[in-house]
Design an enzyme around this catalytic site. Structure first.
Site, mmCIF file in Angstrom:
data_model
loop_
_atom_site.group_PDB
_atom_site.id
_atom_site.type_symbol
_atom_site.label_atom_id
_atom_site.label_comp_id
_atom_site.label_asym_id
_atom_site.label_seq_id
_atom_site.Cartn_x
_atom_site.Cartn_y
_atom_site.Cartn_z
ATOM 1 N N GLY A 68 37.352 65.319 33.291
ATOM 2 C CA GLY A 68 38.617 65.527 33.981
ATOM 3 C C GLY A 68 38.708 66.912 34.616
ATOM 4 O O GLY A 68 39.253 67.085 35.704
ATOM 5 N N THR A 69 38.171 67.902 33.928
ATOM 6 C CA THR A 69 38.244 69.275 34.437
ATOM 7 C C THR A 69 37.561 69.388 35.797
ATOM 8 O O THR A 69 38.126 69.938 36.750
ATOM 9 C CB THR A 69 37.573 70.241 33.431
ATOM 10 O OG1 THR A 69 38.291 70.152 32.199
ATOM 11 C CG2 THR A 69 37.575 71.667 33.925
ATOM 12 N N ASN A 140 50.125 65.718 29.132
ATOM 13 C CA ASN A 140 49.269 65.553 27.961
ATOM 14 C C ASN A 140 49.910 66.068 26.676
ATOM 15 O O ASN A 140 49.508 65.687 25.593
ATOM 16 C CB ASN A 140 47.921 66.257 28.184
ATOM 17 C CG ASN A 140 48.067 67.666 28.709
ATOM 18 O OD1 ASN A 140 48.751 67.905 29.697
ATOM 19 N ND2 ASN A 140 47.454 68.606 28.052
ATOM 20 N N HIS A 188 36.378 60.645 27.793
ATOM 21 C CA HIS A 188 36.573 60.764 26.342
ATOM 22 C C HIS A 188 38.012 60.538 25.907
ATOM 23 O O HIS A 188 38.290 60.508 24.707
ATOM 24 C CB HIS A 188 36.010 62.088 25.807
ATOM 25 C CG HIS A 188 36.773 63.315 26.146
ATOM 26 N ND1 HIS A 188 37.547 63.978 25.232
ATOM 27 C CD2 HIS A 188 36.877 64.020 27.290
ATOM 28 C CE1 HIS A 188 38.078 65.049 25.801
ATOM 29 N NE2 HIS A 188 37.688 65.091 27.056
ATOM 30 N N THR A 224 21.795 65.759 38.428
ATOM 31 C CA THR A 224 21.207 64.436 38.184
ATOM 32 C C THR A 224 22.292 63.496 37.681
ATOM 33 O O THR A 224 23.112 63.865 36.839
ATOM 34 C CB THR A 224 20.058 64.560 37.159
ATOM 35 O OG1 THR A 224 19.091 65.439 37.713
ATOM 36 C CG2 THR A 224 19.422 63.215 36.870
ATOM 37 N N CYS A 310 45.034 75.884 21.463
ATOM 38 C CA CYS A 310 44.805 76.623 20.223
ATOM 39 C C CYS A 310 43.439 77.263 20.386
ATOM 40 O O CYS A 310 42.465 76.555 20.550
ATOM 41 C CB CYS A 310 44.716 75.664 19.050
ATOM 42 S SG CYS A 310 46.262 75.420 18.233
HETATM 43 N N1 PLP Z 1 43.706 66.863 32.293
HETATM 44 C C1 PLP Z 1 44.416 66.490 31.209
HETATM 45 C C2 PLP Z 1 45.830 66.029 31.389
HETATM 46 C C3 PLP Z 1 43.841 66.531 29.937
HETATM 47 O O1 PLP Z 1 44.569 66.169 28.874
HETATM 48 C C4 PLP Z 1 42.496 66.962 29.816
HETATM 49 C C5 PLP Z 1 41.866 67.070 28.478
HETATM 50 O O2 PLP Z 1 42.363 67.696 27.579
HETATM 51 C C6 PLP Z 1 41.797 67.318 30.976
HETATM 52 C C7 PLP Z 1 42.437 67.256 32.189
HETATM 53 C C8 PLP Z 1 40.368 67.779 30.923
HETATM 54 O O3 PLP Z 1 39.503 66.671 30.794
HETATM 55 P P1 PLP Z 1 37.994 66.896 30.262
HETATM 56 O O4 PLP Z 1 38.088 67.250 28.829
HETATM 57 O O5 PLP Z 1 37.329 65.580 30.504
HETATM 58 O O6 PLP Z 1 37.398 67.972 31.104
#
Ligand code: PLP
Length: 366
Positions: A68-69, A140, A188, A224, A310
Site C-alpha cells: 500500500g505504501t 485505518n 497483507h 523483478t 507506536c
Molecule cells: N494505507 C493504510 C490505510 C494502511 O492501513 C496501511 C497499512 O498500515 C498502508 C497504507 C500501508 O500499506 P503497506 O503496509 O502494504 O505498505
C-alpha cells in the site's frame, strides 16, 4: 492469543497461501522471453486479470507494487508534478509524506469532529491549480467511511482537471470504490503475504517512476515482478470480495459486542454517528495510561492496538484524533476483527477489558 489487530496485518489465508505456493513452483523471471519466463508471465497476467475483474477495471490498469505504501506514493507523485495536491487530515503517512516529498504545493483538507472530510472546507480549496485530491475510503484507525461519491461529484464540478485517488487499503474488501478514483490496495490486510499490493490507475493517470530500473510495470514501476505475491493478492482479494456480505454481517454483530464492552468498561466510541467499517471498533478511554492499558490487555493474551503509530514501544498521540479535535488525555484503542475472529474471542475481551482499564486508571493516579 486473541488476535484483534487484523487492520494492522491479517493472518495468511489458506487460499492465498495455496495460490502463493503454486506460483512459487513456477520457476522463471516473468520478464524473460524463454518458456520458463513465459510461464511465470502467464501466472502474473492471470493474477492481474483476476484483480481487474474483481475490481471491475481493465487489466492494464492494475500496477503490482510492493504494498500500500508504494501504491500511495506512486498515486501522489505523478499528479504532484502538475499542480497542488489536496489530501485529508486523516490520511496514512504514505499519502501525507508522499505529498510533502513530491508536491511543490499541497494542503490538508480538514475533517469534522465526526471524523469525516469537511465538505465545505474542501469546496473552498478546489480551484484550477489542484492536480490531485486524495481521500482514503475508510480510516485505518477509526474505521470511519469517507463520502467518496460526494467528494468526486464536488471535485468534478469545481476542479474538473484534478485527479482523484483513494487509499482503499482498509476498505477494498468491504466497499465498492467509485470508478472515478485511482486506488491503492495492500495484500497483507486481505490475507496475502506482506510485500505485495497494487495501484489501480486509469491508462491516462499521470505516473512518474519513484525508482530507476527496468520499468517492468507500466514503465514506471521497476523491479523483478513478484509473480507469487501477485497470485496470492489476487486469490485473497477475490475471496474477500466474494465473501463480503456474509463476513460483513458476522463481523458487524461481533463489532457491536466489542463496542458495548468498551462502553461498559468506561470508554466511548470515537467520532460521530457515521458509517463505519464493520471490522474496526475504535474507542477512547479517559484518564488511563496508554502503555498500562495495552500491557494489561497483552497480559490477558489480547492483541490490539492504540490505532496510532507506536515506535520503539512508545505511545504517541494520533494525528487522526488530533484532526478530529479529540481530547489527548484519553487512550484510544482499536480492535480490528477478521475472518478468524470468533464469539469466544469477544467473550475473552469482555472478561479482560474491565481489569485492564482499571489497571490503566490506577497507573495514571500513581
Ligand atoms: N494505507 C493504510 C490505510 C494502511 O492501513 C496501511 C497499512 O498500515 C498502508 C497504507 C500501508 O500499506 P503497506 O503496509 O502494504 O505498505
Amino acid at each position: 492469543m486473541i488476535y484483534l489487530d487484523w487492520a494492522a496485518t491479517a493472518p495468511l489465508s489458506e487460499t492465498a497461501k495455496q495460490a502463493w505456493l503454486e506460483a512459487t513452483a513456477v520457476t522463471g523471471n516473468a520478464s524473460a522471453t524463454h518458456a520458463a519466463g513465459r510461464a511465470a508471465r502467464s501466472v502474473l497476467e492471470d493474477a492481474r486479470e483476476q484483480i481487474a475483474s474483481v475490481l471491475g477495471v481493465d487489466p492494464p490498469e492494475v500496477i503490482v507494487t510492493s504494498g500500500g505504501t508504494e501504491a500511495d506514493n506512486l498515486a501522489v507523485a505523478g499528479p504532484a508534478a502538475r499542480g497542488r495536491v489536496l489530501y485529508s487530515a486523516i490520511e496514512h503517512p504514505a499519502v501525507r509524506e508522499a505529498a510533502e516529498l513530491h508536491a511543490p504545493t499541497h494542503a490538508v483538507i480538514p475533517v469534522t469532529a465526526d471524523g469525516v472530510v469537511d465538505m465545505t472546507a474542501l469546496e473552498s480549496m478546489l480551484d484550477e491549480d489542484v492536480s490531485l485530491v486524495s481521500v482514503m475510503a475508510a480510516n485505518n484507525e477509526t474505521g470511519i467511511i469517507q463520502p467518496l461519491a460526494e467528494i468526486a461529484a464536488l471535485v468534478r464540478e469545481r476542479a474538473p482537471q484534478a485527479r482523484l485517488h483513494t487509499d482503499a487499503v482498509q476498505a477494498v474488501a468491504s466497499l465498492d470504490i467509485p470508478k472515478d478514483y485511482a486506488m491503492s490496495i495492500s495484500g497483507h490486510k486481505l490475507g496475502a503475504p506482506v510485500g505485495v499490493g497494487a495501484l489501480i490507475a486509469a491508462r491516462d493517470y499521470p505516473l512518474v517512476p519513484l525508482e530507476g530500473g527496468g520499468g517492468q510495470e507500466r514503465r514506471v514501476r521497476s523491479g523483478t515482478l513478484n509473480v507469487a505475491g501477485a497470485a496470492a493478492l489476487a486469490a485473497a482479494l477475490s475471496e474477500a470480495v466474494e465473501l463480503r456480505s456474509e463476513r460483513e454481517a458476522r463481523l458487524r454483530a461481533l463489532g457491536v459486542r466489542v463496542a458495548a464492552a468498551c462502553v461498559r468498561a468506561g470508554g466511548s466510541l470515537s467520532g460521530g454517528d457515521v458509517p463505519r467499517l464493520a471490522h474496526i471498533v475504535h474507542a477512547l478511554f479517559p484518564a488511563t495510561d496508554p502503555e498500562a492499558l495495552l500491557l494489561g490487555l497483552d497480559m490477558a493474551g489480547i492483541a490490539c492496538s492504540t490505532g496510532s503509530a507506536c515506535s520503539a514501544g512508545v505511545y504517541r498521540p494520533s494525528r487522526v484524533l488530533e484532526a478530529m479535535g479529540v481530547d489527548e488525555a484519553s487512550t484510544p484503542l482499536r480492535f480490528s476483527l477478521g475472518e478468524g475472529t470468533t464469539e469466544a474471542d469477544v467473550d475473552a475481551l469482555e472478561r479482560a477489558l474491565p481489569a485492564a482499564v482499571d489497571m490503566a486508571r490506577r497507573a495514571v493516579r500513581a
